[in-house]
Scaffold this motif. Structure first.
Motif, short mmCIF file in Angstrom:
data_model
loop_
_atom_site.label_atom_id
_atom_site.label_comp_id
_atom_site.label_asym_id
_atom_site.label_seq_id
_atom_site.Cartn_x
_atom_site.Cartn_y
_atom_site.Cartn_z
N TYR A 150 0.84 -1.06 -0.33
CA TYR A 150 0.12 0.14 -0.51
C TYR A 150 0.58 1.63 -0.01
O TYR A 150 2.23 1.64 0.45
CB TYR A 150 -0.40 -0.25 1.49
N LEU A 151 0.35 1.95 -1.31
CA LEU A 151 1.13 3.17 -0.95
C LEU A 151 0.73 4.73 -0.85
O LEU A 151 -0.44 5.19 -1.60
CB LEU A 151 1.79 3.63 -2.04
N SER A 152 0.48 5.73 0.07
CA SER A 152 -0.12 6.82 0.23
C SER A 152 0.98 7.28 0.11
O SER A 152 2.20 7.74 -0.31
CB SER A 152 -0.63 7.07 1.87
N GLY A 153 0.66 8.99 0.24
CA GLY A 153 1.86 10.26 0.60
C GLY A 153 2.67 9.73 1.50
O GLY A 153 3.37 11.35 1.46
N GLY A 154 2.72 9.43 2.52
CA GLY A 154 3.74 9.24 3.87
C GLY A 154 4.62 9.13 4.15
O GLY A 154 4.97 7.78 3.23
N ILE A 155 5.26 9.24 5.52
CA ILE A 155 6.71 8.58 5.24
C ILE A 155 6.71 7.17 5.49
O ILE A 155 7.47 6.03 5.54
CB ILE A 155 7.87 9.29 5.83
N ASP A 156 5.92 6.62 6.06
CA ASP A 156 5.67 5.41 6.73
C ASP A 156 5.19 3.98 5.44
O ASP A 156 5.95 3.41 5.28
CB ASP A 156 4.51 5.15 8.04
N ARG B 184 12.73 9.77 10.40
CA ARG B 184 13.24 10.31 8.59
C ARG B 184 14.87 10.11 8.92
O ARG B 184 15.25 9.78 8.03
CB ARG B 184 12.30 11.89 9.17
N GLU B 185 15.32 10.65 9.78
CA GLU B 185 17.41 10.21 9.69
C GLU B 185 17.49 8.64 9.22
O GLU B 185 18.63 9.07 8.82
CB GLU B 185 17.50 9.95 11.22
N ALA B 186 16.95 7.77 10.13
CA ALA B 186 17.30 5.81 9.40
C ALA B 186 16.19 5.66 8.11
O ALA B 186 16.77 4.91 7.12
CB ALA B 186 16.13 5.17 10.35
N MET B 187 15.06 6.51 7.34
CA MET B 187 15.46 6.52 6.26
C MET B 187 16.19 7.59 5.68
O MET B 187 14.88 7.27 3.83
CB MET B 187 13.19 6.68 5.76
N LYS B 188 16.67 8.18 5.09
CA LYS B 188 17.30 9.50 4.32
C LYS B 188 17.66 8.05 3.28
O LYS B 188 18.94 7.56 3.90
CB LYS B 188 18.64 10.20 5.17
N TYR C 188 11.31 12.77 2.62
CA TYR C 188 12.16 13.65 3.68
C TYR C 188 11.67 14.74 4.85
O TYR C 188 11.10 14.99 6.03
CB TYR C 188 13.57 14.08 3.83
N GLU C 189 11.59 15.80 3.52
CA GLU C 189 11.15 17.29 4.70
C GLU C 189 9.18 17.16 4.82
O GLU C 189 9.97 18.17 5.87
CB GLU C 189 11.20 18.09 3.71
#
Length: 669
Positions: free
Chosen positions: A272-278, A554-558, A566-567
């Motif tokens: 599943y893909l939304s626009g969130g970083i999760d 966020r830092e882990a997924m850079k 990311y921002e």
């Protein structure tokens, strides 16, 4: 991923009807359309049935449940997935223990036989609900995974205990009467539930991280409710001091492991893909393991204010995923509202649940059975605006006025659309919640703030039954002080959300129930308990740093996420409310006319018809402000849901319907 059901009687002399067990399986055919099985040996007073969705070991005969092992001493059924089961199997085989299938489910009775239940639960990793009967102890165990990803309901009748993966499965048993409970009805109108409760009288849930031990003796059944796991944040001052890199690297390592385990299947796996970083993080990590581009499934709403599909597409392109976008409008959302309530078995405040049901339908339409999802990230890493508000109000002493002003402005500006739903329109204080937690968590305030509306909307006969009832008190009484005492305010806020909103909403009508409605398994890597136990150790200021939520993630997924993501600040995933669109409002009004006309409301005796009409008129008034409309939209959805629950489960003869389903499936014994 499947559905389970069963009966455990007060004594072994009570026969259990085979067709009843099969009817219960037929009621959840959507959970397991690939095969079914049942077992009810004579003179044992226990019977189980199972509807199977083949994910691991596709051989129909080898994977058939219930398992009945040890010469008939152990019977069990399992719903969900046990990850890392290959390692456990290998260890057991090395000890000379044989297996009859390649199914992950078979490790359950095998571990129990050699380790006992307490040690078995420690070994299990994943999302699961199961029933296991041990003849030697004459005991039935009902257990549910640590976060409640998989459902498990039960009730007690005069003759024993009836259990199942869904409420309708229990209602298929002729001894169970369908009736909406006064307090359950009240909570349907305010969204937030008391942990372990349902809308239906006498029907309960096994709570997440809990096990029921039901022992049979000369005097009948003894039921013990035992906790085996909880989200354990450290006591203030007890966290070991570590570098930022220690936590960032640890999150990345644990999440990679959780994703890799959940890619294991004998069928294709999508995301599943939304626009969130999760969900973007999950797709990014999963793509690194995949041999070919992954399938990504995205929901698109017909309102620019609520639609995130453009950002999701940016992520899909960055990893060359094969993206499917499902565009949803008023017709699709409201034409499938009643069908969604059939599956959720509780009311919904927003048509996001309908959108998720339509998406799982699309997943199956293109022949996928399994997707990875991003649920659980906000719970572990403090992603919701309510957490930022509680951090600001209770967890950040010493802010100067400029810092405080910047914090408030950032929170209010980014969440203006959701005021009245994700954030309270007005502060609500529960004295008992204050006593238990130290404050009333912001996540509960929007819904507890609907209490006055609910009291007026509930029918006078039920209103009398809940006179003096305070929902915040009832919820607070279910929270374990041991895991709240001496914790940081952010830890407390996250703990309360996990015990209420996560299990009762996100994993129910936003998760399993609408996914399995279309025979589709969703796997949330963020809710891997090993990742969760690590996340609990992360200092609050690394979860929310300044006004930025989920900093450590966020830092882990850079490097995994595009710079835009990311921002990007957290944006709540929510369908456009009916008041934002004239066509949607007309569709909602049409459903209210169909299921909640004055005549039907008065006949059902659940709601106050006058007050319902007052709310509709207020919603149509140009003088009602936006935050009030957000709240009323939720309440009207709940009122509609209550009437649809009554239509589906009270007015309909469920045992007869279950038998009809069994006949259609040719499941007649």
């Amino acid at each position: 991923m499947c559905g389970i059901a069963g009966v455990f009687t007060n004594n072994t002399s009570m026969a259990i009807d085979s067709q009843t067990l099969v009817n219960m399986a037929a009621m959840m055919h959507h959970r397991g359309p690939d095969s079914y099985g049942y077992c009810n040996p004579a003179d044992m007073g226990v019977g189980m049935s199972h509807a199977r969705l083949s994910i691991i070991d596709l051989n129909e005969n080898r994977g058939r449940q219930p398992f009945w092992l040890d010469g008939g001493q152990t019977m069990c059924v399992h719903n969900g997935e046990f990850y890392d089961y290959q390692r456990i199997r290998t260890d057991l085989i090395a000890r000379g223990i044989d297996f009859t299938s390649k199914s992950d489910s078979e490790i359950l009775p095998t571990l129990f036989r050699h380790l006992g239940m307490e040690e078995t639960l420690k070994q299990l990793r994943g999302e699961f609900a199961f029933a296991l009967y041990d003849e030697q102890e004459d005991t039935l165990y009902l257990a549910r995974d640590r976060f409640g990803i998989k459902p498990l309901y039960w009730t007690q009748t005069e003759d024993g205990v009836v259990f199942g993966s869904e409420v309708k499965v229990i209602l298929a048993h002729p001894d169970v009467k369908p009736e909406l409970d006064s307090k359950g009805l009240f909570h349907q109108l305010i969204q937030v539930m008391v942990p372990g409760s349902t809308a239906f009288k006498g029907i309960q849930q096994v709570e997440p991280g809990h096990m029921l031990k039901i022992s049979r003796g000369d005097d009948g059944l003894t039921i013990e409710n035992q906790k085996y796991w909880d989200m354990d944040f450290p006591v203030v001052g007890s966290r070991e001091k570590q570098s930022d890199d220690y936590y960032i690297d640890g999150v990345r390592e644990h999440l990679l492991d959780a994703v890799q385990l959940r890619l294991n299947a004998d069928v294709p796996v999508g995301c599943y893909l939304s626009g969130g970083i999760d969900s973007c993080s999950i797709l990014g990590l999963a793509s690194g393991y995949a041999q070919e581009p992954l399938k990504a499934f995205t929901i698109s709403f017909d309102s620019a204010d609520y639609d995130e599909s453009d950002i999701a597409t940016e992520m899909a392109r960055s990893v060359e995923a094969d993206q499917e976008i499902l565009k949803l409008n008023a017709d699709l959302l409201y034409n499938n509202f009643a069908r969604t309530i059939w599956h959720t078995e509780r009311t919904i405040y927003n048509t996001l649940a309908v959108a998720k049901l339509m998406m799982s339908q699309q997943v199956r339409h293109v022949n996928y059975k399994v997707v990875l999802t991003g649920e659980g990230s906000d719970e572990l890493f403090a992603g919701y605006p309510a957490f930022r508000q509680d951090m600001y109000l209770h967890g950040m002493e010493g802010l100067d006025e400029n810092q405080a002003s910047e914090w408030r402005q950032s929170l209010e500006t980014s969440n203006e659309l959701f005021k009245g739903a994700m954030l309270a329109k007005d502060e609500y204080v529960s004295d008992e919640m204050n006593n238990k937690v130290g404050f009333t968590p912001s996540c509960l305030q929007p819904w507890l703030g609907c209490t006055d509306h609910a009291r007026q909307l509930i029918h006078p006969s039920h209103r009398a039954a809940v006179e003096g009832y305070e929902p915040g008190t009832a919820i607070a009484e279910k929270l374990d002080s041991e895991y709240l005492s001496e914790r940081h305010p952010l830890d407390k806020a996250q703990y309360v959300w996990i015990k209420t909103m996560l299990e009762g909403q996100i994993l129910t009508w936003g998760g399993d129930r609408v996914d399995m409605a279309n025979s589709m398994e969703a796997r949330p890597p963020f809710l891997d308990h090993k990742l969760a136990e690590f996340a609990a150790q992360i200092p609050p200021e690394m979860r929310i740093k300044g006004s930025k939520e989920k900093y450590v993630l966020r830092e882990a997924m850079k490097g995994v996420l595009p710079e835009t993501l990311y921002e990007r600040e957290k944006f709540a995933f929510m369908a456009p409310p009916a008041h934002t669109d004239d066509k949607k409002w007309k569709k909602l009004r049409g459903l209210l006319d169909q299921y909640a006309s004055r005549e039907k409301v008065e006949k059902a005796g659940l709601l106050d018809a006058d007050y319902l009409e007052t709310l509709v008129a207020k919603q149509e008034s140009a003088e009602t402000d936006t935050s009030d409309k957000v709240q009323i939209d939720a309440i009207l959805n709940h009122a509609l849901g209550v009437m649809i629950l009554h239509h589906h489960f009270v007015e309909q003869n469920i045992p007869a319907y279950a038998y009809e389903q069994a006949q259609k499936l040719n499941w007649v014994v």
